[in-house]
Scaffold this motif. Structure first.
Motif, PDB file in Angstrom:
ATOM      1  N   THR A   1      53.205  11.935  75.064  1.00 56.48           N
ATOM      2  CA  THR A   1      51.888  12.104  74.469  1.00 56.48           C
ATOM      3  C   THR A   1      51.068  10.696  74.594  1.00 56.48           C
ATOM      4  O   THR A   1      49.972  10.903  74.680  1.00 56.48           O
ATOM      5  CB  THR A   1      52.135  12.416  73.050  1.00 56.48           C
ATOM      6  N   THR A   2      51.626   9.584  74.529  1.00 58.47           N
ATOM      7  CA  THR A   2      50.778   8.439  74.579  1.00 58.47           C
ATOM      8  C   THR A   2      50.002   8.126  75.926  1.00 58.47           C
ATOM      9  O   THR A   2      48.589   8.402  75.529  1.00 58.47           O
ATOM     10  CB  THR A   2      51.395   7.145  74.363  1.00 58.47           C
TER      11      THR A   2
ATOM     12  N   ASN B   1      47.289  11.417  75.988  1.00 61.88           N
ATOM     13  CA  ASN B   1      46.273  11.290  75.049  1.00 61.88           C
ATOM     14  C   ASN B   1      45.426  10.297  75.392  1.00 61.88           C
ATOM     15  O   ASN B   1      43.919  10.376  75.368  1.00 61.88           O
ATOM     16  CB  ASN B   1      46.797  11.059  73.578  1.00 61.88           C
ATOM     17  N   TRP B   2      45.893   9.339  76.098  1.00 59.14           N
ATOM     18  CA  TRP B   2      45.088   8.208  76.816  1.00 59.14           C
ATOM     19  C   TRP B   2      44.131   8.830  77.650  1.00 59.14           C
ATOM     20  O   TRP B   2      42.696   8.725  77.709  1.00 59.14           O
ATOM     21  CB  TRP B   2      45.732   7.139  77.391  1.00 59.14           C
TER      22      TRP B   2
ATOM     23  N   PHE C   1      44.373  15.286  70.077  1.00 60.81           N
ATOM     24  CA  PHE C   1      45.779  14.574  70.023  1.00 60.81           C
ATOM     25  C   PHE C   1      46.915  15.194  69.330  1.00 60.81           C
ATOM     26  O   PHE C   1      48.066  15.525  69.984  1.00 60.81           O
ATOM     27  CB  PHE C   1      45.706  13.241  69.290  1.00 60.81           C
TER      28      PHE C   1
ATOM     29  N   SER D   1      49.124   6.758  69.193  1.00 61.31           N
ATOM     30  CA  SER D   1      48.038   7.230  69.838  1.00 61.31           C
ATOM     31  C   SER D   1      46.773   6.712  69.200  1.00 61.31           C
ATOM     32  O   SER D   1      45.936   6.410  69.905  1.00 61.31           O
ATOM     33  CB  SER D   1      47.853   8.913  69.706  1.00 61.31           C
TER      34      SER D   1
ATOM     35  N   SER E   1      49.305   1.383  77.195  1.00 59.90           N
ATOM     36  CA  SER E   1      49.709   2.540  76.201  1.00 59.90           C
ATOM     37  C   SER E   1      50.988   3.028  76.708  1.00 59.90           C
ATOM     38  O   SER E   1      51.767   3.327  75.451  1.00 59.90           O
ATOM     39  CB  SER E   1      48.685   3.727  76.363  1.00 59.90           C
TER      40      SER E   1
END
Lengths: 204, 204, 250
Positions: free
Chosen positions: A52-53, A56-57, A89, A132, A145
């Motif tokens: 996810t990180t 989301n970035w 997010f 996030s 990230s």
């Protein structure tokens, strides 16, 4: 490279997402009864954070932040969709959790039943949304990230495994009845948190 | 279950924080003072009631596979909508709330109640369940918030409540209470007390 | 039926469209009102920093009137020269956060001046920087000697409620009043934030204040952002201070 390493070590130990920032407490308290379940949930969290990180970035960089849509053409350069940050997010996180849920159901039915309601609750594990939001706030690059996401996940996993190990030993102690379970775990976490406060002075 | 029971049970006997172990992160993060605890309690109660209503209304249409994403989308939409409206019409309240927006979305009480109640119950009981849980959560927040503010800073709602004569006699504010370990320990003690009174024991 | 992929797809599309529609229309229709609120809040905080705001119960219009009557503003560059802005751009529109990302020679720094006719009563500059969780935004006002702090405010932050968020509290902000930012040798020292109350015998008491207990990272953040933002104006302030000294000599 060295900078990435220090960021990684910092997020695992010095600024442990759970013990220094107190994010992701609910599942930490509820699923730390047995070491095996804790390991299972720990890996699930690392997996979800690792994916996810960076996703989301990318979403923030190329879709949501003010002026992010300028690659579509100059008429879009004024568009600011950052009010959709939270919802985007959380949608990415929820989707990833659902994928993880399906995967665990296929791989290990035992782990699936042991995690029970807490698997879907990873979605609301504040640690994951927290990571996030931190990466946006701290203006990390894509690489940073990803490292930050993975190492925060590992830090969270370490903390929950440690807690589960303590609670397994705790079975042999004579804890007052009303204090058993959540009560004693809270007090223990308080003590661990105090111990971890000593890390906060370290600069890597 | 009667509507009355649905409403009152989560306030003490099935309290979301101390019995269901939900919403701990925010219970720790915002309770350094009474005022943010109150604001957070009210905000969460409103959001749970609204999302419970919506999920309950569309419960028979939601495909099981993607229920979490749908629930999270509804929660996040509600939270952002409330935030946007407050920002336009009650700017001062919204400035207070802005910090909590992320915490409300990731508050597992909201998702927990949607998953556990609204998804399988009619709209009216769902709203009552939502409000009841919101009040139960606020109650814990207010107790912890008041305790930490009095012990940690010697004030309540910003007004000092500990007489100067006590300080002259050598009393000092306990700085640990303001920090997170203080929150853990206080919450652990409240859980102990509450379980001793209600007789809800957890066997390890 | 409920488990078919097509149904799932249609369902999630409908939910997405409704939610996105709701949020976008809310954002669109409420935007003007929100922006006015933000603008008034900004002006209110400038007034607060320069000690013109007596009570909090003023209407939006009263705040704008008070601001227009008492505050003048302009921008300077990193060489300390006053710059004329292109037509249509107001000093209030300059976003100090965006300026920080520009190359150094292109940066513009807004200055707000409290004046009574032609006499300058205070200088006020925007300050911003990172605390523990968030970026903190505020204003710093200096007395006409450009040395003594007249007031400091923070109006936007998302620090830990009850700990770091105390930067918004008056009893923290009042600690800065009367402190100085230049030492005897005319170096810009800004204000140092200590963990404990500075001892009354400390030789540096004029440059020290106590931080917020339990919020070391936030306090460090305030200290760093003060030095960072004062440094931006160093050249300009130095020039003004030289003029002041010359005037005194005459």
């Amino acid at each position: 490279m060295l900078e990435m390493l220090s960021l990684g070590i910092k997020s695992v130990f010095v600024e442990n997402i759970l013990l220094a920032y107190f994010l992701g407490m609910c599942s930490f308290l509820a699923v730390s009864k047995k070491v095996t379940t804790a390991i299972g949930l720990g890996f699930a969290v690392v997996f979800v954070m690792a994916i996810t990180t960076p996703v989301n970035w990318l979403a923030h960089e190329y879709l949501l932040k003010a002026g992010a849509l300028s690659w579509l053409g100059s008429q879009f350069s004024e568009v600011d969709l950052s009010y959709l940050n939270y919802i985007a997010f959380i949608a990415v996180i929820a989707a990833m959790v659902q994928i993880a849920e399906m995967a665990i159901e296929k791989i290990s039915m035992k782990l699936y039943t042991a995690l029970g309601i807490f698997l879907p609750l990873i979605t609301v594990n504040c640690a994951i949304l927290g990571v996030s939001l931190f990466m946006i706030e701290r203006k990390y690059t894509l690489g940073q990230s990803t490292v930050f996401g993975v190492s925060s996940g590992i830090g969270w996993m370490l903390a929950i495994i440690a807690m589960a190990a303590i609670r397994e030993k705790l079975k042999y102690s004579n804890v007052p009845k009303p204090l058993r379970g959540l009560g004693i775990t809270m007090l223990l976490t308080g003590l661990i948190a105090m111990a971890f406060m000593t890390f906060s002075g370290i600069n890597i | 279950m009667s509507n009355k029971k649905t409403f009152f049970e989560p306030i003490i006997h099935n309290n979301p924080v101390t019995i269901q172990i939900l919403g701990i992160c925010s219970a720790l993060a915002v309770t350094t003072q009474l005022k943010p605890s109150l604001v957070m309690g009210i905000a969460v109660t409103v959001i749970i009631a609204m999302s419970s209503l919506i999920v309950s209304l569309i419960r028979s249409f939601i495909p099981k596979k993607i229920r979490i994403i749908v629930e999270m989308t509804i929660i996040a939409t509600m939270v952002i909508l409330v935030d946007q409206i407050l920002r336009a019409y009650m700017f001062d309240v919204s400035k207070q709330l802005s910090v909590f927006v992320g915490l409300i979305i990731t508050n597992c009480i909201v998702l927990g109640r949607l998953e556990g109640f609204a998804l399988i119950n009619k709209p009216i009981p769902s709203i009552l369940d939502g409000i009841g849980n919101g009040i139960g959560y606020s109650l814990i927040l207010v107790v912890v918030g008041a305790g930490r503010e009095i012990l940690g800073a010697g004030t309540l709602m910003g007004y000092s409540v500990i007489p100067q004569s006590l300080y002259n006699a050598g009393y000092e504010n306990n700085g640990l209470m303001v920090l997170a370990p203080g929150a853990f320990i206080l919450l652990g003690l409240i859980v102990w007390l509450q379980r001793a009174v209600t007789g809800h024991y957890e066997e390890e | 039926m409920r488990n078919s992929n097509l149904y799932t797809f249609i369902f999630i599309s409908i939910v997405t469209i409704i939610c996105a529609g709701l949020l976008s229309s809310a954002a669109f229709y409420l935007k003007d009102k929100q922006q006015t609120n933000v603008e008034v809040d900004m002006k209110k905080n400038i007034l607060k920093a320069v000690k013109l705001l007596e009570n909090n119960k003023m209407s939006q219009q009263e705040i704008l009137d008070l601001y227009n009557q008492n505050i003048e503003n302009y921008v300077v560059n990193n060489l300390g020269e006053i710059i004329n802005l292109p037509e249509g751009i107001l000093v209030e529109d300059i976003d100090p956060e965006k300026e920080d990302t520009k190359p150094e020679s292109d940066r513009l720094f807004p200055v707000y001046v409290k004046k009574s006719r032609t006499v300058v009563l205070a200088y006020c500059i925007p300050i911003l920087g990172k605390g523990l969780w968030s970026t903190m935004y505020g204003y710093l006002a200096l007395e006409p000697d450009l040395n003594t702090i007249l007031g400091i405010t923070f109006y936007k932050q998302a620090e830990t409620p009850g700990l770091g968020s105390e930067v918004e509290a008056e009893n923290f902000q009042n600690k800065f009043i009367g402190k100085q930012i230049w030492d005897d040798e005319d170096n810009l020292v800004s204000v140092k934030i200590l963990k404990l109350e500075p001892s009354p015998n400390s030789p540096n008491i004029m440059y020290e204040v106590a931080g917020i207990s339990g919020a070391t990272k936030t306090s460090d953040g305030v200290m760093n952002l003060l030095l960072k933002d004062l440094t931006k104006y160093e050249t300009y302030f130095r020039n003004l201070r030289k003029e002041l000294v010359q005037k005194e000599e005459i």
